[in-house]
Design a protein around this motif. Structure first.
Motif, PDB file in Angstrom:
ATOM      1  N   ALA A 202      -6.933  12.608 -10.696  1.00  0.00           N
ATOM      2  CA  ALA A 202      -5.540  11.922 -10.036  1.00  0.00           C
ATOM      3  C   ALA A 202      -5.703  12.293  -8.648  1.00  0.00           C
ATOM      4  O   ALA A 202      -5.444  11.152  -7.963  1.00  0.00           O
ATOM      5  CB  ALA A 202      -4.073  12.477 -10.456  1.00  0.00           C
ATOM      6  N   GLU A 203      -6.310  13.160  -8.055  1.00  0.00           N
ATOM      7  CA  GLU A 203      -6.433  13.327  -6.722  1.00  0.00           C
ATOM      8  C   GLU A 203      -7.597  12.573  -6.229  1.00  0.00           C
ATOM      9  O   GLU A 203      -7.462  12.013  -5.131  1.00  0.00           O
ATOM     10  CB  GLU A 203      -6.735  14.891  -6.554  1.00  0.00           C
ATOM     11  CG  GLU A 203      -5.280  15.778  -6.796  1.00  0.00           C
ATOM     12  CD  GLU A 203      -5.760  17.374  -6.653  1.00  0.00           C
ATOM     13  OE1 GLU A 203      -4.893  18.025  -6.447  1.00  0.00           O
ATOM     14  OE2 GLU A 203      -6.852  17.685  -6.683  1.00  0.00           O
ATOM     15  N   PHE A 204      -8.480  12.459  -7.195  1.00  0.00           N
ATOM     16  CA  PHE A 204      -9.608  11.613  -6.705  1.00  0.00           C
ATOM     17  C   PHE A 204      -9.323  10.313  -6.475  1.00  0.00           C
ATOM     18  O   PHE A 204      -9.807   9.196  -5.723  1.00  0.00           O
ATOM     19  CB  PHE A 204     -10.741  11.677  -7.756  1.00  0.00           C
ATOM     20  CG  PHE A 204     -12.010  10.914  -7.365  1.00  0.00           C
ATOM     21  CD1 PHE A 204     -13.116  11.176  -6.449  1.00  0.00           C
ATOM     22  CD2 PHE A 204     -12.454   9.718  -8.277  1.00  0.00           C
ATOM     23  CE1 PHE A 204     -14.120  10.371  -6.183  1.00  0.00           C
ATOM     24  CE2 PHE A 204     -13.292   9.199  -7.943  1.00  0.00           C
ATOM     25  CZ  PHE A 204     -14.456   9.371  -6.833  1.00  0.00           C
ATOM     26  N   ALA A 205      -8.359   9.705  -7.343  1.00  0.00           N
ATOM     27  CA  ALA A 205      -7.945   8.465  -7.542  1.00  0.00           C
ATOM     28  C   ALA A 205      -7.068   7.978  -6.043  1.00  0.00           C
ATOM     29  O   ALA A 205      -7.115   7.061  -5.612  1.00  0.00           O
ATOM     30  CB  ALA A 205      -7.044   8.113  -8.731  1.00  0.00           C
ATOM     31  N   LEU A 206      -6.492   9.133  -5.767  1.00  0.00           N
ATOM     32  CA  LEU A 206      -5.604   8.846  -4.321  1.00  0.00           C
ATOM     33  C   LEU A 206      -6.528   8.937  -3.190  1.00  0.00           C
ATOM     34  O   LEU A 206      -6.313   8.029  -2.368  1.00  0.00           O
ATOM     35  CB  LEU A 206      -4.716  10.091  -4.340  1.00  0.00           C
ATOM     36  CG  LEU A 206      -3.933  10.249  -2.930  1.00  0.00           C
ATOM     37  CD1 LEU A 206      -3.030   8.961  -2.792  1.00  0.00           C
ATOM     38  CD2 LEU A 206      -3.147  11.423  -2.901  1.00  0.00           C
ATOM     39  N   GLU A 207      -7.739   9.604  -3.376  1.00  0.00           N
ATOM     40  CA  GLU A 207      -8.465   9.565  -2.303  1.00  0.00           C
ATOM     41  C   GLU A 207      -9.289   8.271  -2.331  1.00  0.00           C
ATOM     42  O   GLU A 207      -9.479   7.834  -1.040  1.00  0.00           O
ATOM     43  CB  GLU A 207      -9.704  10.731  -2.307  1.00  0.00           C
ATOM     44  CG  GLU A 207     -10.693  10.936  -1.413  1.00  0.00           C
ATOM     45  CD  GLU A 207     -11.879  11.908  -1.714  1.00  0.00           C
ATOM     46  OE1 GLU A 207     -12.909  11.994  -1.246  1.00  0.00           O
ATOM     47  OE2 GLU A 207     -11.843  12.683  -3.050  1.00  0.00           O
ATOM     48  N   ILE A 208      -9.724   7.747  -3.290  1.00  0.00           N
ATOM     49  CA  ILE A 208     -10.281   6.455  -3.333  1.00  0.00           C
ATOM     50  C   ILE A 208      -9.366   5.485  -2.718  1.00  0.00           C
ATOM     51  O   ILE A 208      -9.824   4.383  -2.038  1.00  0.00           O
ATOM     52  CB  ILE A 208     -10.717   6.253  -4.826  1.00  0.00           C
ATOM     53  CG1 ILE A 208     -12.004   6.740  -5.373  1.00  0.00           C
ATOM     54  CG2 ILE A 208     -11.191   4.607  -4.767  1.00  0.00           C
ATOM     55  CD1 ILE A 208     -13.111   6.823  -4.390  1.00  0.00           C
ATOM     56  N   LEU A 209      -8.124   5.454  -2.964  1.00  0.00           N
ATOM     57  CA  LEU A 209      -7.092   4.502  -2.661  1.00  0.00           C
ATOM     58  C   LEU A 209      -7.040   4.445  -1.038  1.00  0.00           C
ATOM     59  O   LEU A 209      -6.943   3.457  -0.535  1.00  0.00           O
ATOM     60  CB  LEU A 209      -5.656   4.760  -3.374  1.00  0.00           C
ATOM     61  CG  LEU A 209      -4.489   3.970  -2.741  1.00  0.00           C
ATOM     62  CD1 LEU A 209      -4.737   2.481  -3.329  1.00  0.00           C
ATOM     63  CD2 LEU A 209      -3.163   4.585  -3.164  1.00  0.00           C
ATOM     64  N   LEU A 210      -6.954   5.802  -0.402  1.00  0.00           N
ATOM     65  CA  LEU A 210      -6.832   5.908   1.046  1.00  0.00           C
ATOM     66  C   LEU A 210      -8.108   5.406   1.477  1.00  0.00           C
ATOM     67  O   LEU A 210      -8.216   4.808   2.720  1.00  0.00           O
ATOM     68  CB  LEU A 210      -6.684   7.502   1.125  1.00  0.00           C
ATOM     69  CG  LEU A 210      -5.372   8.030   0.824  1.00  0.00           C
ATOM     70  CD1 LEU A 210      -5.372   9.428   1.077  1.00  0.00           C
ATOM     71  CD2 LEU A 210      -4.221   7.500   1.409  1.00  0.00           C
TER      72      LEU A 210
ATOM     73  N   PHE B  30       0.754  -1.108   0.191  1.00  0.00           N
ATOM     74  CA  PHE B  30       0.170   0.224  -0.056  1.00  0.00           C
ATOM     75  C   PHE B  30       0.831   1.271  -0.116  1.00  0.00           C
ATOM     76  O   PHE B  30       0.542   2.282  -0.753  1.00  0.00           O
ATOM     77  CB  PHE B  30      -0.917  -0.028   1.264  1.00  0.00           C
ATOM     78  CG  PHE B  30      -1.554   1.444   1.539  1.00  0.00           C
ATOM     79  CD1 PHE B  30      -2.695   1.717   0.722  1.00  0.00           C
ATOM     80  CD2 PHE B  30      -1.261   2.348   2.408  1.00  0.00           C
ATOM     81  CE1 PHE B  30      -3.398   2.815   0.809  1.00  0.00           C
ATOM     82  CE2 PHE B  30      -1.789   3.410   2.551  1.00  0.00           C
ATOM     83  CZ  PHE B  30      -2.754   3.851   1.822  1.00  0.00           C
ATOM     84  N   ASP B  31       1.550   1.312   0.828  1.00  0.00           N
ATOM     85  CA  ASP B  31       2.820   2.623   0.755  1.00  0.00           C
ATOM     86  C   ASP B  31       3.241   2.727  -0.218  1.00  0.00           C
ATOM     87  O   ASP B  31       3.413   3.912  -0.810  1.00  0.00           O
ATOM     88  CB  ASP B  31       3.764   2.329   2.021  1.00  0.00           C
ATOM     89  CG  ASP B  31       4.867   1.038   1.681  1.00  0.00           C
ATOM     90  OD1 ASP B  31       4.142   0.264   1.149  1.00  0.00           O
ATOM     91  OD2 ASP B  31       5.895   1.098   1.992  1.00  0.00           O
ATOM     92  N   LEU B  32       3.421   1.921  -1.169  1.00  0.00           N
ATOM     93  CA  LEU B  32       4.079   2.031  -2.651  1.00  0.00           C
ATOM     94  C   LEU B  32       3.181   2.800  -3.753  1.00  0.00           C
ATOM     95  O   LEU B  32       3.466   3.479  -4.505  1.00  0.00           O
ATOM     96  CB  LEU B  32       4.858   0.652  -3.142  1.00  0.00           C
ATOM     97  CG  LEU B  32       6.014   0.185  -2.203  1.00  0.00           C
ATOM     98  CD1 LEU B  32       6.705  -0.933  -3.073  1.00  0.00           C
ATOM     99  CD2 LEU B  32       7.101   1.347  -2.004  1.00  0.00           C
ATOM    100  N   GLU B  33       1.854   1.913  -3.433  1.00  0.00           N
ATOM    101  CA  GLU B  33       0.687   2.506  -4.241  1.00  0.00           C
ATOM    102  C   GLU B  33       0.285   3.808  -4.018  1.00  0.00           C
ATOM    103  O   GLU B  33       0.026   4.815  -4.946  1.00  0.00           O
ATOM    104  CB  GLU B  33      -0.518   1.519  -3.864  1.00  0.00           C
ATOM    105  CG  GLU B  33      -0.294  -0.144  -4.568  1.00  0.00           C
ATOM    106  CD  GLU B  33      -1.265  -0.850  -4.082  1.00  0.00           C
ATOM    107  OE1 GLU B  33      -2.357  -0.277  -3.680  1.00  0.00           O
ATOM    108  OE2 GLU B  33      -1.616  -1.950  -4.624  1.00  0.00           O
TER     109      GLU B  33
END
Length: 202
Positions: free
Chosen positions: A120-128, A93-96
């Motif tokens: 791209a910011e939304f993709a990061l938010e979903i990942l978190l 996860f830390d690498l993703e």
């Protein structure tokens, strides 16, 4: 790259020259001769300023693009590290998260559109958010597993306690049987002695 940078400086310089020249002509037309003379005198300095500013802007742009390429290469290496971790059954996860953050910075450095950056910011938010759910589910499963182990341990304790009690009862019964046998033997011996005494007396 130097030639390209110089071209950008020249473009800006030409723009400044035309703008200042237009100002001179405008003032002459309106009868502002002193203003026209002042604008004419500033043509050289404004043109030079625009030239160097154009060069600096292009240098900064090239630096940003270079940094974006570095981040892109870093993300490719991180992708390989994720696959290695997955092969070993480890979490990546830390690498993703780092890759998603890199992507946002790459888009900003490359002056991408606002929509692309927001995506791209939304993709990061979903990942978190997905990570948060995973941790929550894991904590719930760990809690259930812990409760199950606790119940199993309690069940085993009771079974062991029952077995120990049964062994104690068995030992007591065995001891009682032995004592009963000895008591009967003692009574028998006593009866035999009593009979002998009676025979002697008679």
């Amino acid at each position: 790259e130097k030639v390209k940078t110089a071209i950008f400086g020249i473009d800006d310089a030409i723009g400044a020259f035309l703008s200042t020249t237009g100002s001179v002509l405008g003032k002459l037309t309106s009868g502002d001769f002193s203003g026209a003379i002042a604008s004419f005198r500033s043509i050289g300095s404004e043109t030079a300023k625009a030239f160097y500013q154009g060069q600096q802007d292009e240098i900064n742009r090239q630096k940003d693009l270079g940094l974006a390429n570095v981040l892109e290469s870093n993300s490719k290496l991180l992708q390989k590290d994720i696959k290695r971790r997955e092969a070993l059954g480890k979490d990546g996860f830390d690498l993703e998260k780092k890759i998603a953050t890199n992507q946002i910075n790459i888009l900003r450095l490359r002056k991408a559109s606002k929509e692309e950056i927001q995506e791209a910011e939304f993709a990061l938010e979903i990942l978190l958010l997905e990570r948060q759910k995973q941790l929550k589910d894991k904590a719930s499963n760990d809690s259930k597993e812990g409760q199950k182990k606790k119940e199993e341990a309690e069940k085993k304790r009771k079974e062991d306690e029952k077995k120990a009690l049964e062994k104690s009862i068995e030992a007591v019964n065995k001891n009682f049987a032995i004592q009963e046998s000895e008591a009967r033997r003692t009574i028998k011996d006593a009866d035999e002695l009593k009979l002998r005494l009676e025979q002697i007396e008679t």
